[in-house]
Scaffold this motif. Structure first.
Motif, PDB file in Angstrom:
ATOM      1  N   TYR A   1      70.450  59.519  76.981  1.00 56.35           N
ATOM      2  CA  TYR A   1      70.483  58.080  76.775  1.00 56.35           C
ATOM      3  C   TYR A   1      69.061  57.547  76.580  1.00 56.35           C
ATOM      4  N   ASP A   2      68.944  56.558  75.679  1.00 54.55           N
ATOM      5  CA  ASP A   2      67.674  55.876  75.525  1.00 54.55           C
ATOM      6  C   ASP A   2      67.499  54.895  76.681  1.00 54.55           C
TER       7      ASP A   2
ATOM      8  N   ILE B   1      68.949  50.078  80.416  1.00 56.12           N
ATOM      9  CA  ILE B   1      68.629  48.696  80.782  1.00 56.12           C
ATOM     10  C   ILE B   1      69.807  47.775  80.491  1.00 56.12           C
ATOM     11  N   ILE B   2      70.475  47.971  79.346  1.00 54.44           N
ATOM     12  CA  ILE B   2      71.595  47.108  78.961  1.00 54.44           C
ATOM     13  C   ILE B   2      72.743  47.251  79.954  1.00 54.44           C
ATOM     14  N   TYR B   3      73.086  48.484  80.312  1.00 54.29           N
ATOM     15  CA  TYR B   3      74.164  48.676  81.296  1.00 54.29           C
ATOM     16  C   TYR B   3      73.805  48.043  82.634  1.00 54.29           C
ATOM     17  N   GLY B   4      72.552  48.169  83.063  1.00 53.10           N
ATOM     18  CA  GLY B   4      72.139  47.540  84.309  1.00 53.10           C
ATOM     19  C   GLY B   4      72.187  46.025  84.244  1.00 53.10           C
TER      20      GLY B   4
ATOM     21  N   THR C   1      84.554  44.538  87.131  1.00 56.30           N
ATOM     22  CA  THR C   1      84.017  44.866  85.809  1.00 56.30           C
ATOM     23  C   THR C   1      82.548  45.253  85.898  1.00 56.30           C
ATOM     24  N   GLY C   2      81.817  44.577  86.803  1.00 59.30           N
ATOM     25  CA  GLY C   2      80.420  44.942  87.003  1.00 59.30           C
ATOM     26  C   GLY C   2      80.262  46.361  87.524  1.00 59.30           C
TER      27      GLY C   2
ATOM     28  N   ARG D   1      79.357  53.354  84.512  1.00 63.22           N
ATOM     29  CA  ARG D   1      79.181  53.922  83.174  1.00 63.22           C
ATOM     30  C   ARG D   1      77.714  54.204  82.879  1.00 63.22           C
ATOM     31  N   GLY D   2      76.844  53.292  83.303  1.00 59.83           N
ATOM     32  CA  GLY D   2      75.420  53.534  83.115  1.00 59.83           C
ATOM     33  C   GLY D   2      74.888  54.650  83.991  1.00 59.83           C
ATOM     34  N   LEU D   3      75.369  54.725  85.241  1.00 53.39           N
ATOM     35  CA  LEU D   3      74.904  55.776  86.149  1.00 53.39           C
ATOM     36  C   LEU D   3      75.400  57.150  85.735  1.00 53.39           C
ATOM     37  N   LYS D   4      76.529  57.203  85.041  1.00 53.77           N
ATOM     38  CA  LYS D   4      77.092  58.494  84.650  1.00 53.77           C
ATOM     39  C   LYS D   4      76.229  59.195  83.612  1.00 53.77           C
ATOM     40  N   HIS D   5      75.653  58.441  82.689  1.00 56.95           N
ATOM     41  CA  HIS D   5      74.889  59.050  81.599  1.00 56.95           C
ATOM     42  C   HIS D   5      73.400  58.740  81.669  1.00 56.95           C
ATOM     43  N   GLY D   6      73.019  57.696  82.385  1.00 62.40           N
ATOM     44  CA  GLY D   6      71.620  57.309  82.423  1.00 62.40           C
ATOM     45  C   GLY D   6      70.972  57.617  83.754  1.00 62.40           C
TER      46      GLY D   6
END
Length: 352
Positions: A174-175, A180-183, A226-227, A233-238
């Protein structure tokens, strides 16, 4: 004001510690699944019974629910621009609990972050003041929803561009922009959950229909859920440090800004109280950032110190070897001295 501060600290401690206990209890428990298989009810009852008989999971679950109820009570007593920043101290309480109960090792950056978050909480409590509820309209809910919808359109559009660029470059990881966007998305939803809950209590105070309170709380629960989805989702890949930091800071800023813009909350009128409140916000945000990134910061400091030490050794090594060569006795000087001794001895024999 201090009553709401204490309630917020206890509530966020219950939420965070409760989740840790639930996670620890599920280690020996079967996965909770709602898939419709042949003996669905039998399996479901067996799993529920296993969870209900696990003392660690039950205690964690009750602490989590109790923390959520205390948070609602705190939101009913104080402005959300005060409650939401103080809730960031939950990470500090979780770190202390993990250190003493789970025997996790804490570094100096962790303790600095905990100290800053504690002083920030004191500053918010000392600077915050009771405020009269501003006149609200029921149309504030769709207005907030439209603002969040536009923000998510922009963030998801930016996310799609980053993903397309990553696929074109054939990048697997992940970039940092995606992290940052997921967070940011998860933090915005966490902050909006507190704002919507506070809005329900304000509607009740101003004589609106009592049904608006459970409706706002249900919307708040959906926003928090939802948060958590976006954060997971962000923690899984980032990287966890980027996602968690952005989520924590975005949650605090969203609660403060939305509370002031949508709920009519304002800064204290006294200059000293205003300064204490702003300083408390900054200390809490900075303390949360240190707690989330303490491991990374310590690793960077350790690597930089090692590089500095190696560079000093490289610069000091040649000088030391040069000085040692200067101090070594010269072979020519040794030979000349021996020759001089032979000459002296031979001359003395001739005289004899």
């Amino acid at each position: 004001m201090w009553e709401s501060i204490v309630l917020t600290v206890v509530a966020t401690a219950g939420n965070n510690i409760g989740k840790i206990l639930q996670k620890k209890g599920t280690v020996i428990l079967p996965p909770l699944s709602f898939k419709l298989k042949a003996p669905f009810f039998g399996i479901f009852l067996t799993v529920i019974r296993a969870y209900a008989l696990n003392t660690t999971w039950v205690i964690g679950f009750l602490m989590d629910i109790f923390g959520a109820l205390l948070m609602l009570r705190a939101l009913a007593l104080a402005p959300v621009s005060v409650i939401q920043p103080v809730s960031g101290c939950g990470l500090a309480i979780l770190s202390v609990f993990s250190h003493f109960y789970l025997k996790e090792v804490m570094n100096i950056i962790d303790w600095v972050g905990i100290t800053l978050a504690g002083f920030g909480t004191i500053g918010v409590g000392a600077g915050g003041e009771e405020q009269e509820a501003a006149a609200l309209s029921i149309f504030h809910i769709p207005w907030l929803a439209s603002v969040v919808f536009i923000l998510f359109l922009l963030l998801n559009g930016w996310l799609r561009i980053c993903k397309r660029h990553r696929r074109e470059q054939e990048m697997m990881e992940y970039d940092v922009v995606e992290e940052i966007i997921y967070g940011l998305e998860s933090g915005i939803l966490f902050g909006m959950a507190s704002v919507i809950s506070k809005m329900g209590f304000l509607f009740l105070e101003q004589g609106f229909n009592k049904l608006l309170v459970p409706i706002c709380i249900m919307i708040s629960v959906c926003s928090s859920g939802t948060g958590f989805y976006y954060q997971t989702r962000g923690l899984k890949h980032g990287r966890a440090i980027v996602v968690s930091t952005c989520a924590a800071v975005a949650s605090i800023l969203t609660g403060v800004l939305a509370g002031m813009l949508a709920l009519g909350e304002r800064l204290p009128s006294a200059p000293n109280a205003r300064l204490l409140l702003l300083l408390g916000w900054l200390l809490i945000i900075f303390g949360v950032i240190l707690l989330v990134g303490s491991t990374k910061i310590v690793r960077i400091l350790r690597n930089s110190s090692q590089r500095l030490k190696s560079s000093v050794d490289k610069n000091y090594g040649p000088r030391r070897s040069g000085t040692s060569r200067i101090r070594e006795p010269s072979p020519t000087a040794v030979i000349q001295t021996a020759t001089l001794n032979q000459l002296l001895s031979s001359s003395s024999k001739e005289k004899a």
